[in-house]
Design an enzyme around this catalytic site. Sequence first.
Site, PDB file in Angstrom:
ATOM      1  N   ASP A   1       0.815  -1.219   0.000  1.00  0.00           N
ATOM      2  CA  ASP A   1       0.000   0.000   0.000  1.00  0.00           C
ATOM      3  C   ASP A   1       0.850   1.271   0.000  1.00  0.00           C
ATOM      4  OD1 ASP A   1      -2.247  -1.520   0.078  1.00  0.00           O
ATOM      5  OD2 ASP A   1      -2.257  -1.613   2.271  1.00  0.00           O
TER       6      ASP A   1
ATOM      7  N   ASP B   1      11.796   4.969 -21.403  1.00  0.00           N
ATOM      8  CA  ASP B   1      12.014   5.678 -20.139  1.00  0.00           C
ATOM      9  C   ASP B   1      10.635   6.219 -19.761  1.00  0.00           C
ATOM     10  OD1 ASP B   1      12.583   7.288 -18.040  1.00  0.00           O
ATOM     11  OD2 ASP B   1      14.179   8.425 -19.026  1.00  0.00           O
TER      12      ASP B   1
ATOM     13  N   GLU C   1      16.894   6.396 -24.323  1.00  0.00           N
ATOM     14  CA  GLU C   1      16.770   7.837 -24.585  1.00  0.00           C
ATOM     15  C   GLU C   1      17.442   8.245 -25.894  1.00  0.00           C
ATOM     16  OE1 GLU C   1      18.620   8.452 -20.855  1.00  0.00           O
ATOM     17  OE2 GLU C   1      16.792   9.115 -19.840  1.00  0.00           O
TER      18      GLU C   1
ATOM     19  N   GLU D   1      13.979   1.806 -18.434  1.00  0.00           N
ATOM     20  CA  GLU D   1      15.039   2.415 -17.640  1.00  0.00           C
ATOM     21  C   GLU D   1      14.841   2.136 -16.160  1.00  0.00           C
ATOM     22  OE1 GLU D   1      15.691   6.882 -17.677  1.00  0.00           O
ATOM     23  OE2 GLU D   1      16.319   6.155 -15.727  1.00  0.00           O
ATOM     24  N   GLU D   2      13.617   1.894 -15.756  1.00  0.00           N
ATOM     25  CA  GLU D   2      13.318   1.674 -14.337  1.00  0.00           C
ATOM     26  C   GLU D   2      13.602   0.255 -13.862  1.00  0.00           C
ATOM     27  OE1 GLU D   2      12.694   3.920 -12.187  1.00  0.00           O
ATOM     28  OE2 GLU D   2      12.569   5.492 -13.702  1.00  0.00           O
TER      29      GLU D   2
ATOM     30  N   ASP E   1       7.844   7.797 -11.174  1.00  0.00           N
ATOM     31  CA  ASP E   1       8.421   7.068 -12.303  1.00  0.00           C
ATOM     32  C   ASP E   1       8.120   5.574 -12.214  1.00  0.00           C
ATOM     33  OD1 ASP E   1      10.113   7.234 -10.156  1.00  0.00           O
ATOM     34  OD2 ASP E   1      11.766   8.135 -11.271  1.00  0.00           O
TER      35      ASP E   1
ATOM     36  N   LEU F   1       9.244   7.961 -17.263  1.00  0.00           N
ATOM     37  CA  LEU F   1       9.027   9.354 -16.842  1.00  0.00           C
ATOM     38  C   LEU F   1      10.371  10.037 -16.658  1.00  0.00           C
ATOM     39  CD1 LEU F   1       6.696  11.308 -16.270  1.00  0.00           C
ATOM     40  CD2 LEU F   1       6.972  10.806 -13.843  1.00  0.00           C
ATOM     41  N   ASP F   2      10.872  10.575 -17.740  1.00  0.00           N
ATOM     42  CA  ASP F   2      12.162  11.264 -17.669  1.00  0.00           C
ATOM     43  C   ASP F   2      11.970  12.654 -17.061  1.00  0.00           C
ATOM     44  OD1 ASP F   2      15.100  11.111 -18.773  1.00  0.00           O
ATOM     45  OD2 ASP F   2      14.378  13.156 -19.029  1.00  0.00           O
TER      46      ASP F   2
HETATM   47  O1  LIG Z   1      22.454  16.559 -14.358  1.00  0.00           O
HETATM   48  P1  LIG Z   1      22.548  16.769 -15.830  1.00  0.00           P
HETATM   49  O2  LIG Z   1      23.834  16.268 -16.391  1.00  0.00           O
HETATM   50  O3  LIG Z   1      22.272  18.186 -16.224  1.00  0.00           O
HETATM   51  O4  LIG Z   1      21.460  15.811 -16.469  1.00  0.00           O
HETATM   52  C1  LIG Z   1      20.134  16.199 -16.662  1.00  0.00           C
HETATM   53  C2  LIG Z   1      19.446  15.189 -17.476  1.00  0.00           C
HETATM   54  O5  LIG Z   1      19.166  14.085 -16.663  1.00  0.00           O
HETATM   55  C3  LIG Z   1      17.809  13.739 -16.756  1.00  0.00           C
HETATM   56  O6  LIG Z   1      17.130  14.272 -15.655  1.00  0.00           O
HETATM   57  C4  LIG Z   1      17.681  12.259 -16.804  1.00  0.00           C
HETATM   58  O7  LIG Z   1      18.331  11.732 -15.669  1.00  0.00           O
HETATM   59  P2  LIG Z   1      17.727  10.498 -14.911  1.00  0.00           P
HETATM   60  O8  LIG Z   1      17.512   9.445 -15.961  1.00  0.00           O
HETATM   61  O9  LIG Z   1      18.733  10.128 -13.889  1.00  0.00           O
HETATM   62  O10 LIG Z   1      16.420  10.983 -14.331  1.00  0.00           O
HETATM   63  C5  LIG Z   1      17.319  14.431 -18.019  1.00  0.00           C
HETATM   64  O11 LIG Z   1      15.949  14.695 -18.013  1.00  0.00           O
HETATM   65  C6  LIG Z   1      18.147  15.669 -18.047  1.00  0.00           C
HETATM   66  O12 LIG Z   1      18.314  16.128 -19.354  1.00  0.00           O
END
Ligand SMILES: O=P(O)(O)OC[C@H]1O[C@](O)(COP(=O)(O)O)[C@@H](O)[C@@H]1O
Length: 402
Positions: free
Chosen positions: A128, A176, A339, A157-158, A134, A178-179
């Site tokens: 729960d 991915d 990505e 990615e998760e 994400d 929820l980027d």
């Molecule tokens: O910290 P940096 O090098 O600026 O990276 C930012 C990038 O990382 C991301 O947040 C993706 O990182 P995660 O996959 O770890 O969430 C992108 O959306 C963004 O472009």
Amino acid sequence: MLSTPTIPTHPTTPFYPLKLLHYSQPKSQAIQQRNPILVGRDFGKSRMASLGGFGVKSQIGSSSSTVDGVTLIEYMGKRGIGLGDDLVVLLEHIQYACKRIAALVASPFGSSLGKQTTLGGGGGTGRDAPKPLDIVSNEIILSSLRNSGKVASMASEEDDAPVWISDDGPFVVVLDPLDGSRNIDASIPTGTIFGVYSRLVELDHLPREEKAALNSLQTGTSLVAAGYVLYSSATILCISFGSGTHAFTLDRSTGDFILSHPSIEIPPRGQIYSVNDARYFDWPEGLRRYIDTVRQGKGRYPKKYSARYICSLVADFHRTLLYGGVAMNPRDHLRLVYEANPLSFLVEQAGGKGSDGKCRILSIQPDKLHQRLPLFLGSSEDIEELESYGDVQQKVNPGYEV
Ligand SMILES: O=P(O)(O)OC[C@H]1O[C@](O)(COP(=O)(O)O)[C@@H](O)[C@@H]1O
């Protein structure tokens, strides 16, 4: 011309049921009459047409509304663009999942989910317990892909390893879910990125784990389709099936994605660079010189470039696709499979380039699912100029906190 795809297994009622819509004539007829740009051509070559260009007449709040526009499913299923029914059904399920995620990231309850950093924390325990957004998004997409009946395996990615879904699913999906989710509490845009490959039937005899991994490690040149959904002031689904890049905007009154940006062409040259330049002192000499040069207007294009960086890949990429320029993350941070490949496919289909600073992203053979690499996406002339500096990949990666 394709037959109507099979009915998806999820409810088909509009996701945002604001009003019942009344059409004064068959929708397809109305589309052609009111949108000359669509008549007798494959949605024309008009760049970045706005919703207004498609004759959208919405009177939400009044007793009758007329909305004209080509939905994603109509576009895929009825425009004779040569896609099989299987792919149409798959996309129907992907778009449904993304509408659910769009609602979640915009909801007051979604935000509190996003604040949970561990599955066991917060207001519940065990099954729960609230989950990070994400993870929830990952589950939403997995459930939709299962329901589609069209997917052999999903690599996210998760997840540490791909999930094998069905032996006879024709497609393999990488994503991915929820980027940019670290931005969620501040309501900064986020996005879902996905790529679709055909299942490699020659691997069918292998154990599930092995064939799931190998199917997901195909090179980007084998992509059948790729796309992203941007959750921002508008929710936009941008997709390519290998013949152009097209974007559809979610009409919240009907729950449909409506074609809003047909045949996107990225300008061959932009005036924007997008990078986290707090890392300037960790950059190699070539990248510093490139940025210093273009921001002074001393590059091949004699105008001073501007900087824009949202730190949310889908949002930075979407702006780059529309306005041109270059979006980059020069360190080994973004993932090739989830990505870099899908976004490179989209930018190439729009006339731009995707590079790791030295070579074309789509031609790189992935050897690990979660392989990370430097990523440069954008206008062809900007990417070529950047690559000419040679030394643009950041090798120092001192474990940044944010
Ligand atoms: O910290 P940096 O090098 O600026 O990276 C930012 C990038 O990382 C991301 O947040 C993706 O990182 P995660 O996959 O770890 O969430 C992108 O959306 C963004 O472009």
